[in-house]
Design a protein around this motif. Structure first.
Motif: not given
Length: 112
Positions: A14-29, A52-58
């Motif tokens: 029941n959620m909508k998801m998107c991607h979260m990426m970063a230039d570096t692993s450290e920034e992403l984490l 990461f796949d993250i929900a719209m709230s995140k």
């Protein structure tokens, strides 16, 4: 260096998801920690596809914390860049970082 969230709205239960990426692993984490996404949900750790796949709230929390909103194409170009393939240099995720602003001298330092 930056963190990016794309415009995808994939259904997951029941959620909508998107991607979260970063230039570096450290920034992403660091962003995942900041917005409350468990590190165990990282996908393709250590590769050019790390995200990461993250929900719209995140997603909203990530944007509030400084993540840059991009298209799915922009995310694809970032993956191409990270993998060493040709990419569109005009893409927002692939532009060189602006130079750091020079430090402003303290004009009042020697007025004592």
């Amino acid at each position: 260096m930056s963190v990016y969230v794309d415009s995808m709205k994939a259904n997951f239960g029941n959620m909508k998801m998107c991607h979260m990426m970063a230039d570096t692993s450290e920034e992403l984490l660091a962003m995942a920690d900041r917005i409350g996404v468990a590190r165990k949900w990282i996908q393709y750790r250590g590769t050019h596809r790390e995200h990461f796949d993250i929900a719209m709230s995140k997603r909203a929390l990530a944007v509030k914390a400084g993540a840059i909103e991009v298209t799915m194409r922009d995310i694809g170009m970032l993956m191409r860049k990270k993998s060493g393939k040709d990419y569109d240099e005009t893409c927002i995720t692939c532009r060189p970082a602006p130079p750091e602003a020079p430090e402003t001298p303290d004009l009042f330092a020697n007025l004592d």
